[in-house]
Design an enzyme around this catalytic site. Structure first.
Site, mmCIF file in Angstrom:
data_model
loop_
_atom_site.group_PDB
_atom_site.id
_atom_site.type_symbol
_atom_site.label_atom_id
_atom_site.label_comp_id
_atom_site.label_asym_id
_atom_site.label_seq_id
_atom_site.Cartn_x
_atom_site.Cartn_y
_atom_site.Cartn_z
ATOM 1 N N TRP A 21 -28.326 -19.155 60.092
ATOM 2 C CA TRP A 21 -27.646 -18.392 61.147
ATOM 3 C C TRP A 21 -26.260 -17.949 60.670
ATOM 4 O O TRP A 21 -25.872 -16.795 60.821
ATOM 5 C CB TRP A 21 -27.544 -19.248 62.410
ATOM 6 C CG TRP A 21 -26.923 -18.581 63.601
ATOM 7 C CD1 TRP A 21 -26.667 -17.247 63.779
ATOM 8 C CD2 TRP A 21 -26.509 -19.220 64.823
ATOM 9 N NE1 TRP A 21 -26.115 -17.007 65.020
ATOM 10 C CE2 TRP A 21 -26.009 -18.205 65.680
ATOM 11 C CE3 TRP A 21 -26.505 -20.542 65.264
ATOM 12 C CZ2 TRP A 21 -25.506 -18.493 66.951
ATOM 13 C CZ3 TRP A 21 -26.019 -20.820 66.540
ATOM 14 C CH2 TRP A 21 -25.526 -19.805 67.369
ATOM 15 N N ASP A 51 -34.413 -21.793 57.205
ATOM 16 C CA ASP A 51 -34.695 -21.354 58.578
ATOM 17 C C ASP A 51 -33.781 -20.187 58.933
ATOM 18 O O ASP A 51 -32.565 -20.250 58.733
ATOM 19 C CB ASP A 51 -34.473 -22.490 59.573
ATOM 20 C CG ASP A 51 -34.686 -22.037 61.009
ATOM 21 O OD1 ASP A 51 -35.859 -21.997 61.441
ATOM 22 O OD2 ASP A 51 -33.704 -21.691 61.687
ATOM 23 N N TYR A 56 -30.407 -12.834 63.527
ATOM 24 C CA TYR A 56 -29.212 -13.297 62.816
ATOM 25 C C TYR A 56 -28.652 -12.134 61.992
ATOM 26 O O TYR A 56 -29.159 -11.800 60.922
ATOM 27 C CB TYR A 56 -29.534 -14.474 61.893
ATOM 28 C CG TYR A 56 -29.945 -15.755 62.604
ATOM 29 C CD1 TYR A 56 -29.765 -15.928 63.978
ATOM 30 C CD2 TYR A 56 -30.506 -16.805 61.893
ATOM 31 C CE1 TYR A 56 -30.132 -17.094 64.609
ATOM 32 C CE2 TYR A 56 -30.874 -17.988 62.521
ATOM 33 C CZ TYR A 56 -30.703 -18.123 63.876
ATOM 34 O OH TYR A 56 -31.077 -19.294 64.495
ATOM 35 N N HIS A 122 -38.283 -17.891 69.794
ATOM 36 C CA HIS A 122 -36.850 -18.179 69.701
ATOM 37 C C HIS A 122 -36.261 -18.460 71.088
ATOM 38 O O HIS A 122 -35.717 -17.575 71.742
ATOM 39 C CB HIS A 122 -36.138 -16.998 69.042
ATOM 40 C CG HIS A 122 -34.782 -17.330 68.508
ATOM 41 N ND1 HIS A 122 -34.046 -16.451 67.772
ATOM 42 C CD2 HIS A 122 -34.021 -18.455 68.594
ATOM 43 C CE1 HIS A 122 -32.894 -16.996 67.429
ATOM 44 N NE2 HIS A 122 -32.862 -18.216 67.933
ATOM 45 N N SER A 153 -38.874 -22.787 69.093
ATOM 46 C CA SER A 153 -37.504 -23.296 69.097
ATOM 47 C C SER A 153 -37.110 -23.396 70.557
ATOM 48 O O SER A 153 -37.235 -22.418 71.306
ATOM 49 C CB SER A 153 -36.578 -22.322 68.348
ATOM 50 O OG SER A 153 -35.259 -22.823 68.301
#
Length: 328
Positions: A21, A51, A56, A122, A153
């Site tokens: 991220w 990941d 992002y 997500h 997630s």
């Protein structure tokens, strides 16, 4: 680095991964040269799990990862990405077969692969976990070869427990750190029973558990630790794990005496997570090679004593639990 089984997938991964991220966006100024160097350093040190997510940096993180892996050649690490946050509003109605296909195709192009190793929903709305057709869409994508497997997630333990009722959910990514102990209760036991991989994210509570912040620390406008302090942009639990800033600082001071000689508080925090055998991989972020290598070195710390583990639990119960436990 020691490896752990990635649930029932048949894969093993190094227990420290790379959370990408910070090299994409929302963590202040990022230098692509340093980001690329961080990825290379981590991979040179044996890291084999990365990941990322399609949002992002609007795909920038995914594209940087593809660039590094192309430069290296050879065996590729396991690369997990996420989809769903491109929706202008988080509504279950937006998780259509067409949207999922478009998001995944975009990530495939960004990462320059035919098949994504792992696609994670997500942090969709809680109601999404009660719509079997959404998971059926993912099954069709597996059948088409667009994704090898899928996971979720989540923000909340309740979402994680519901998600793993679906038999082909391979993994759950969840916030787990010394300020967020609840997943280690019922969820970890259920994940192990069902053979579901657990990806521990936000392991340093947005850097709070690095011990480097002070009451007067200022964050850049483009840093979520500035613009999402009260949940203005997304779930507040993603920023400092939902712990009020001053409360977190005070708890960090109580944790400092537990740091082993020659280690850092951040390394202690990562090693604490690895004490939980249900965790498959922990994914701290890194914006430069030094951070990446320091994260990996945490795996070499000796196991924490029962006394140290008990003290972390005591500090959580006394100082942190009232702010986070029932909310997430």
């Amino acid at each position: 680095m020691r490896s752990r089984a990635f649930g029932r997938t048949g894969h093993t991964v190094g227990e420290i991964g790379f959370g990408a991220w910070a090299i994409g966006a929302a963590w202040g100024t990022v230098d692509d040269g340093e980001s690329v160097a961080a990825l290379h350093a981590a991979l040179d040190a044996g890291l084999d799990f990365i990941d990322t997510a399609d949002v992002y940096g609007d795909g920038h993180s995914e594209r940087l990862i593809a660039r590094v892996l192309k430069e290296r050649g050879g065996k590729r690490p396991f690369v997990a990405t996420k989809a769903g946050r491109r929706l202008p509003r988080q509504e279950v109605a937006g998780y259509t077969a067409q949207n999922l296909q478009e998001w995944i195709d975009r990530s495939r192009r960004n990462l320059e692969v035919e098949t994504l190793d792992l696609l994670q929903l997500h942090c969709p709305p809680t109601d999404a976990y009660y719509h079997p057709e959404l998971f059926e869409h993912l099954e069709r994508l597996v059948e088409r070869g667009a994704i090898a497997r899928y996971g979720v997630s989540v923000e909340r333990v309740e979402e994680a427990l519901k998600a793993i009722e679906y038999p082909n959910v391979a993994s759950v990514q969840i916030i787990f750190n010394m300020f967020r102990l609840r997943p280690a209760q019922l969820f970890f036991a259920e994940a192990q029973r069902r053979g579901v991989a657990v990806i521990a994210r936000v392991p340093l509570a947005s850097g709070m558990l690095s011990g480097k912040f002070r009451p007067d620390t200022r964050f850049e406008e483009s840093d979520h630790r500035n613009f999402n302090r009260n949940g203005e942009a997304f779930d507040v639990g993603e920023t400092f794990s939902g712990v009020p800033y001053e409360v977190g600082l005070a708890a960090v001071e109580k944790l400092r005496p537990l740091v082993p000689e020659g280690a850092t508080l951040a390394q202690l925090a990562l090693r604490w997570i690895l004490m939980h055998e249900a965790v498959s991989v922990v994914i701290p972020g890194a914006k430069n090679p030094q951070q990446a290598l320091a994260n990996i070195a945490a795996a070499d710390l000796p196991a924490l004593s029962d006394e140290a583990m008990g003290e972390v639990a005591r500090i959580y119960e006394q100082d942190i639990k009232p702010y986070v436990h029932q909310r997430w």
